[in-house]
Design an enzyme around this catalytic site. Structure first.
Site, mmCIF file in Angstrom:
data_model
loop_
_atom_site.group_PDB
_atom_site.id
_atom_site.type_symbol
_atom_site.label_atom_id
_atom_site.label_comp_id
_atom_site.label_asym_id
_atom_site.label_seq_id
_atom_site.Cartn_x
_atom_site.Cartn_y
_atom_site.Cartn_z
ATOM 1 N N GLU A 1 -17.018 34.165 11.019
ATOM 2 C CA GLU A 1 -16.079 33.056 10.819
ATOM 3 C C GLU A 1 -16.524 31.773 11.519
ATOM 4 O OE1 GLU A 1 -11.961 33.598 11.941
ATOM 5 O OE2 GLU A 1 -11.480 31.645 11.086
ATOM 6 N N ASP B 1 -14.933 38.786 12.049
ATOM 7 C CA ASP B 1 -13.871 37.889 12.526
ATOM 8 C C ASP B 1 -13.681 38.223 14.008
ATOM 9 O OD1 ASP B 1 -11.678 36.377 13.092
ATOM 10 O OD2 ASP B 1 -10.662 36.807 11.203
ATOM 11 N N ILE C 1 -11.826 36.984 16.430
ATOM 12 C CA ILE C 1 -10.405 37.188 16.780
ATOM 13 C C ILE C 1 -9.632 36.917 15.499
ATOM 14 C CG2 ILE C 1 -8.401 36.526 18.155
ATOM 15 C CD1 ILE C 1 -10.187 35.344 20.275
ATOM 16 N N ASP C 2 -9.011 37.931 14.958
ATOM 17 C CA ASP C 2 -8.118 37.696 13.830
ATOM 18 C C ASP C 2 -6.715 37.604 14.411
ATOM 19 O OD1 ASP C 2 -7.542 37.407 11.018
ATOM 20 O OD2 ASP C 2 -6.482 39.302 11.248
ATOM 21 N N THR D 1 -5.940 34.190 15.973
ATOM 22 C CA THR D 1 -6.252 33.265 17.080
ATOM 23 C C THR D 1 -5.018 32.513 17.577
ATOM 24 O OG1 THR D 1 -8.511 33.004 16.363
ATOM 25 C CG2 THR D 1 -7.641 31.246 17.707
ATOM 26 N N ASP E 1 -11.506 38.106 7.047
ATOM 27 C CA ASP E 1 -10.167 38.608 7.388
ATOM 28 C C ASP E 1 -9.927 39.989 6.774
ATOM 29 O OD1 ASP E 1 -9.162 36.084 8.512
ATOM 30 O OD2 ASP E 1 -9.034 35.349 6.454
HETATM 31 C C1 IPD Z 1 -5.632 34.228 10.366
HETATM 32 C C2 IPD Z 1 -4.770 35.439 10.521
HETATM 33 C C3 IPD Z 1 -3.379 35.174 9.996
HETATM 34 C C4 IPD Z 1 -3.411 34.715 8.575
HETATM 35 C C5 IPD Z 1 -4.348 33.546 8.396
HETATM 36 C C6 IPD Z 1 -5.735 33.884 8.926
HETATM 37 P P1 IPD Z 1 -7.539 33.693 12.183
HETATM 38 O O1 IPD Z 1 -6.944 34.461 10.856
HETATM 39 O O2 IPD Z 1 -5.301 36.537 9.809
HETATM 40 O O3 IPD Z 1 -2.573 36.323 10.026
HETATM 41 O O4 IPD Z 1 -2.109 34.350 8.187
HETATM 42 O O5 IPD Z 1 -4.411 33.266 7.033
HETATM 43 O O6 IPD Z 1 -6.595 32.804 8.740
HETATM 44 O O7 IPD Z 1 -7.690 32.255 11.823
HETATM 45 O O8 IPD Z 1 -6.618 33.937 13.289
HETATM 46 O O9 IPD Z 1 -8.859 34.393 12.315
HETATM 47 CA CA CA Z 2 -8.937 35.759 10.513
HETATM 48 CA CA CA Z 3 -10.650 34.348 13.505
#
Ligand code: IPD
Ligand code: CA
Ligand code: CA
Length: 257
Positions: A64, A80, A82-83, A85, A208
């Protein structure tokens, strides 16, 4: 070590860094409005990439924060770091690390790790899905009115909010309860292990969903677009379920008002 073992080892290493820095984030940058990145995202990604590169130097990386490298290998790791963030930056303890290996366009290994609960979701294609080594399956919920479902709002982009608020309302009226937890990878794994019966979101990226979709499928779940068409991790909408309530969810997503 095999692919999954390397992914597990590096996810645990990155998980320690996430826990050590939880509540101590110093720098928040904005990739777009409400699209956050912290110094810990970057550190976690560096750790994961360097571990993978040292075990499999020729493999490609699609991560990412640093993007896609120039490798032409048939093997590409989707990362990813940190999913969730936004949750992480606010010390809200619901986030994960997601690592998947795609070979010739097919995801064959997927791992999602929640360091807070020390929950490691894993799958290899054709071999089932696991949570901390124990086999997992989707729920048996038959009716949407008894279902616990989840969604996400991708960085609160305006058109997305409008489109999804409509779906959100329609599910609130029909399902038992709707959650918005903030880590799509973990949300999907929660469908895989039966904590949720379904999940939908607009605007997700391959890093994701790659790992969690494999985990969900290996746990007996179903994944498609909102209209029931074949899903690809490069697709911008995802509907995931225990497979039994899938049609009912498609009908709700098709409601016009
Ligand atoms: C996000 C998370 C979130 C989702 C967003 C993503 P990130 O990823 O998965 O739940 O609603 O669409 O982008 O930006 O924290 O890696
Ligand atoms: Ca993510
Ligand atoms: Ca992320």
């Amino acid at each position: 070590m095999n692919y999954l073992e390397v992914a597990e080892k590096t996810a645990r290493e990155a998980g320690v860094i996430l826990l050590e820095n939880l509540g101590k984030v110093k720098e928040i940058e904005f990739k777009a409005k409400n699209s956050l990145v912290t110094e810990v995202d970057k550190l976690s990604e560096e750790i994961i990439i360097s571990n993978i590169k040292s075990s499999f130097p020729s493999h490609g990386i699609f991560a990412e924060e640093s993007g896609r490298d120039s490798s032409e290998s048939e093997h590409v790791w989707l990362i990813d770091p940190i999913d969730g963030t936004t949750n992480y930056a606010h010390a809200y303890p619901f986030f994960s690390i997601s690592i998947a290996l795609e070979t010739n366009g097919e995801v064959e290994v997927g791992l999602v790790y929640d360091p807070v609960k020390d929950e490691m979701f894993t799958a290899e294609k054709g071999k089932g899905a696991f949570l901390n080594g124990e086999s997992i399956t989707v729920s048996k919920s038959h009716a949407i009115e008894h279902s616990h479902v989840c969604t996400g709002f991708m960085h609160e982009v305006e058109w997305m909010v409008e489109a999804n608020i409509k779906h959100f309302g329609n599910f609130i009226r029909r399902a038992r309860a709707v959650r918005r937890d903030g880590s799509a990878a973990l949300d999907l794994c929660y469908v895989a292990c039966g904590r949720f019966d379904g999940f939908w979101e607009l605007g997700l990226n391959p890093w994701d969903t790659a790992a969690a979709v494999l985990i969900l499928k290996e746990a007996g779940g179903q994944v498609s677009t909102f209209t029931g068409d074949k899903y690809s991790i490069y697709e911008k909408e995802i509907l995931a379920s225990n497979s039994i309530v899938h049609e009912q969810m498609i009908e709700i997503l098709a409601i016009e008002d």
